[in-house]
Each structure stands twice: as C-alpha cells, then as structure tokens.
Design an enzyme around this catalytic site. Structure first.
Site, short mmCIF file in Angstrom:
data_model
loop_
_atom_site.label_atom_id
_atom_site.label_comp_id
_atom_site.label_asym_id
_atom_site.label_seq_id
_atom_site.Cartn_x
_atom_site.Cartn_y
_atom_site.Cartn_z
CG HIS A 142 -0.15 -0.03 2.53
ND1 HIS A 142 0.42 1.09 3.09
CD2 HIS A 142 0.15 -1.06 3.36
CE1 HIS A 142 1.03 0.77 4.21
NE2 HIS A 142 0.89 -0.54 4.40
N GLY A 143 0.25 2.38 -0.38
CA GLY A 143 0.93 3.67 -0.29
C GLY A 143 1.18 4.07 1.16
CD GLN A 144 4.22 8.71 3.91
OE1 GLN A 144 3.49 9.68 3.70
NE2 GLN A 144 5.52 8.84 4.08
CG ASN A 174 3.45 3.50 6.53
OD1 ASN A 174 2.76 3.23 5.56
ND2 ASN A 174 3.84 2.58 7.39
N GLY A 224 0.45 -2.22 12.32
CA GLY A 224 -0.08 -3.57 12.34
C GLY A 224 -1.49 -3.60 11.77
NE ARG A 276 -1.38 -0.14 6.88
CZ ARG A 276 -1.91 -0.69 7.95
NH1 ARG A 276 -3.04 -0.20 8.47
NH2 ARG A 276 -1.32 -1.74 8.53
CD GLU A 323 2.14 -5.76 8.10
OE1 GLU A 323 2.26 -6.98 7.85
OE2 GLU A 323 2.95 -4.90 7.69
CG HIS A 377 -2.87 -8.36 15.96
ND1 HIS A 377 -2.36 -7.34 16.73
CD2 HIS A 377 -4.14 -8.56 16.41
CE1 HIS A 377 -3.27 -6.95 17.61
NE2 HIS A 377 -4.36 -7.68 17.44
NE ARG A 396 18.16 -15.14 15.91
CZ ARG A 396 18.36 -15.78 17.05
NH1 ARG A 396 18.27 -17.10 17.11
NH2 ARG A 396 18.63 -15.12 18.17
#
Length: 200
Positions: A5-7, A11, A18, A54, A78, A80, A106
């Site tokens: 997605h775009g900003q 962001n 999340g 978004r 996204e 969580h 990691r």
C-alpha cells in the site's frame, strides 16, 4: 502483481500500525495514483486487497481504470503487532529491546506480545496467494497488501528461509512481480519504485 500500500499517516509519523486501520497520507494518495497510472494499460483481470483501509484505498485507485472493484481478503492483512501497535520503534526498543532485535534479525522466531506469530501470518498469506492464483489461472492479478505479506510471498517464491525475509526492501507502493507456472513461482521483479520518481 504484489503491491505494498501507499504511505499511511502512521508510516509518515513512524508509528507501528499492524492491524490498526490507518488511512493513506497525502503522499500515499499520490503514490497510489502513480502506480495506478503505471498499471493502466496492464491486462489486470482482478484486484485483491487487505481490508485495512490503507491497502483498500490503494487497491481502489489501481482498480478504477480497469473497471474493477477490489475483492478483500482478511488473510492479506498485516501482521497483528499486538502491544506494539500505536508505538514508535523507539518506544518498542525501550520496552521490548531484545524482542525487537529478534524481530529485525530472526522474525520467524517472534511471537508478537498479544499479537501474531510470524508462522501464522505466513500460513494465511500463502493461503491467500494460492486462492488468488487458483481463481485466475494464466491471468494477471493485482494484490495490494502489507510489508510482511509481501515479504512472505517473495520469500516463498524464492525458497528463502523464513528468517531471510528482512534481506530485501519493501517500500510503500512498490511493485513486485511473481509468475506462477507449472514449475512453481518465479520472481520477476522486487521493490520496483520507478513509477514513484518525482512523487516522493
């Protein structure tokens, strides 16, 4: 076509979002318009999106020139981030320093506090991709999703170990291309932002 997605407004502010439903920033709207313009003449058969606004906003802009309506799939949402959502990375570093370091190096070992484990996100992300590929064999689909889901799709296509998903960039509104054929997925393009020149 696997697209982040775009900003979003968070962001822009450096806040971990999340599954918080945060809208695009002004720059994010311009980024969505730029990738839409790039894909205007592409033979896109269907557009899929995370239900988070978004991603859905970005998908709607991409879908419009093709006369399509994005289909949402919760499996494309996204990760969580649990207790990290609404915090800056600096906030997280102060309260969850060791876990943040593990996430950055990691990630497959991390269970987000009150959130998801990477393995769960990988499972649902790949389930969504498999469903989309099966629904439109031989056709081009646009999938608008989030950082971790994009990483999952690319890492899976390249047979990378899960902990290597942090070894490539996934910018806002970047284009990634994966071709699914009889011999398995082939990555054709990663993190292409050429359409964003002059937009940033």
């Amino acid at each position: 076509l696997v697209i982040r997605h775009g900003q979003s407004l968070w962001n822009q502010a450096g806040i971990i979002q999340g599954q918080q439903d945060i809208a695009l920033s002004e720059l994010g709207e311009r980024q969505a318009a730029a990738i839409s313009a790039r894909l205007r003449s592409a033979p896109v058969a269907a557009v899929y999106a995370s239900p988070l606004c978004r991603a859905l906003q970005t998908a709607q802009v991409i879908a419009a020139p093709h006369g399509l309506t994005p289909q949402t799939d919760a499996d494309l949402a996204e990760i969580h981030h649990g207790e990290w959502e609404g915090l800056t990375e600096a906030d997280v570093a102060r309260s969850y320093g060791e876990l943040l370091e593990l996430w950055l190096t990691r990630p497959a070992q991390v269970q987000m506090p009150e959130g998801e484990h990477y393995a769960d996100v990988r499972e649902r992300g790949l389930r969504a991709m498999a469903h989309i590929v099966a629904a439109h064999p031989g056709q081009m689909d646009a999938v608008v999703t989030h950082d971790v889901i994009v990483r999952v799709a690319i890492a899976n296509a390249l047979s990378l170990p899960d902990d290597h998903v942090t070894r490539f960039m996934v910018n806002n509104a970047a284009l990634n291309v994966i071709e699914y054929g009889p011999s398995g997925p082939m990555v054709l393009c990663v993190n292409d932002t050429s359409h964003l020149e002059g937009v940033q």
